[in-house]
Design an enzyme around this catalytic site. Structure first.
Site, PDB file in Angstrom:
ATOM      1  N   HIS A 290       0.860  -1.209   0.030  1.00  0.00           N
ATOM      2  CA  HIS A 290      -0.072   0.029   0.055  1.00  0.00           C
ATOM      3  C   HIS A 290       0.812   1.332   0.091  1.00  0.00           C
ATOM      4  CE1 HIS A 290      -3.713  -2.226   0.476  1.00  0.00           C
ATOM      5  NE2 HIS A 290      -3.303  -2.879   1.659  1.00  0.00           N
TER       6      HIS A 290
ATOM      7  N   ASP B 224      -3.218 -11.231  -2.230  1.00  0.00           N
ATOM      8  CA  ASP B 224      -3.478 -10.415  -0.898  1.00  0.00           C
ATOM      9  C   ASP B 224      -5.153  -9.993  -1.106  1.00  0.00           C
ATOM     10  OD1 ASP B 224      -1.817  -8.924   1.727  1.00  0.00           O
ATOM     11  OD2 ASP B 224      -3.997  -8.033   1.063  1.00  0.00           O
TER      12      ASP B 224
END
Ligand SMILES: [Zn+2]
Length: 316
Positions: free
Chosen positions: A127, A164
Site C-alpha cells: 500500500h 492479498d
C-alpha cells in the site's frame, strides 16, 4: 545454482509491526517460522539473513522528503505516518528498511543464479505510495524491487502478481503509466474493503492503458471463485511474457481473517505459487520471489505462507 528455496528470517524483519492491539503485530514472523519448522522442509530450505536497505535504494521508489519524514518520526516514536492506519512506532524506520533490504538480498541471490525461488515473510508492503505510508505499509519493498531489478540488472518486464485480499494500490498507482510493469491482482472488491481501488476497468493509463489486470472478487468468494479468476491471471502472464515474477501472497484472503471477507483456503496460495513457478520456468529462467504480504489470522498466515514455500520446493 542451489535447488533449495531461500527463505528469509531475522530479528530485524520480525521487528516490523505496530504492537498490540494493532493487527500487524511483531509476532507474525515467528508464528510463520514456527509453522515452517514443523513442516520438516529442512533439507530443501536455506535461510537468508536481511540487511538494512541504503537510503539510495529506498529512493529508487520513494521521494527524499518521505524517507526523511519516516526517519524523523521513527526517532520521535509517536504520531501517525498516514491518516490513522500506520503508527510511527519507535524504530519503524530500521525495521521497514530491513524488510526492503531482505527483498533486495533475495533479488540479488536470484539474479546471480544462486537460487531460483525465494520467500520473504513480512515483506509485500504493497500500500505504501511513492510519497506516503498507507495501510500498515511504510516502504513499498515490491515497488523498490522493481526499480532495483531495472537499475542493477537491466530487467525491464517484471510481473507483479498479488493475491492479498487488499488491492495492491501502492504498486498499481506507482507504475500506472508504465507498460513494462506487468500487474495482475486478485482482491476483494473495493466497494467493500480498503483501499477501495482496483476495479476491473483500471487497466493502466497513458501508454500503459489496457496492460494491467485487476480482478475484484465479491465478499465471501471461495476457492472455486479463486480458481476461475486464476485462469485469467495465467492467460495474462502467458500473453505478456515477463522476465521476472514478484508474488505478493497476503494470507488475508483466507477464510477467518479478522479484517477482510474472502473465504479461500490455503490451497489457493499453494496453487498460485506452483502455477507461477511453471510460468517463471517458461519465461523467466525460473526467477521468482514471493513476499508474505498481509494476513492477520495467525494460523492462516502460518499455513498459507508455508504452503507457498512448499510449492516453491516442489517445483524445483
Ligand atoms: Zn491485505
Amino acid at each position: 545454482m542451489s535447488d533449495n528455496v531461500l527463505v528469509y528470517r531475522g530479528e530485524s524483519i520480525a521487528a516490523y509491526g505496530f504492537g498490540d492491539p494493532h493487527p500487524f503485530g511483531t509476532d507474525r514472523h515467528d508464528v510463520f517460522h514456527a509453522e515452517l519448522d514443523k513442516a520438516g522442509l529442512g533439507d530443501v530450505i536455506e535461510y537468508g539473513h536481511p540487511r538494512p536497505a541504503l537510503v539510495d535504494e529506498l529512493a529508487l521508489f520513494h521521494t527524499a522528503d518521505y524517507i526523511d519524514k519516516v526517519s524523523r518520526m521513527s526517532a520521535a516514536g509517536h504520531g501517525w505516518l498516514d491518516e490513522g492506519d500506520t503508527p510511527a512506532v519507535p524504530g519503524i524506520y530500521d525495521a521497514a528498511s530491513s524488510v526492503v533490504g531482505a527483498v533486495l538480498c533475495a533479488v540479488d541471490e536470484v539474479m546471480h543464479g544462486h537460487h531460483k525461488r525465494a520467500f520473504i515473510p513480512i515483506a509485500g508492503l504493497h500500500h505504501a505510495a511513492r510519497a506516503s505510508a498507507a495501510g500498515f505499509c511504510v516502504f513499498n519493498d515490491c515497488g523498490i524491487a522493481v526499480e532495483y531489478l531495472r537499475k542493477q540488472f537491466g530487467i525491464q518486464r517484471i510481473a507483479y502478481v498479488d493475491i492479498d485480499a487488499h488491492h495492491g494500490d501502492g504498486v498499481f498507482y506507482g507504475f500506472e503509466d508504465d507498460p513494462d510493469l506487468l500487474f495482475a491482482d486478485l482482491h476483494e472488491d473495493g466497494r467493500f474493503l480498503y483501499p477501495g481501488t482496483g476495479a476491473a476497468e483500471e487497466t493502466g493509463t497513458g501508454r500503459a492503458r489496457g496492460t494491467k489486470l485487476n480482478i475484484p472478487l465479491a465478499p465471501g468468494a471461495d476457492d472455486s471463485d479463486f480458481h476461475q479468476a486464476w485462469k485469467k491471471v495465467e492467460a495474462y502472464l502467458h500473453a505478456v511474457r515477463p522476465q521476472f515474477i514478484i508474488m505478493q501472497c497476503g494470507a488475508d484472503s483466507l477464510e477467518g481473517d479478522p479484517i477482510t471477507h474472502l473465504s479461500w483456503s490455503e490451497e489457493a496460495h499453494a496453487h498460485a505459487a506452483a502455477s507461477l513457478c511453471r510460468l517463471a520456468d517458461e519465461y523467466c529462467e525460473g526467477r521468482i520471489i514471493a513476499t508474505g504480504g498481509g494476513g492477520y489470522n495467525r494460523r492462516n498466515l502460518a499455513r498459507a505462507w508455508t504452503r507457498v514455500v512448499q510449492s516453491f520446493a516442489d517445483s524445483q
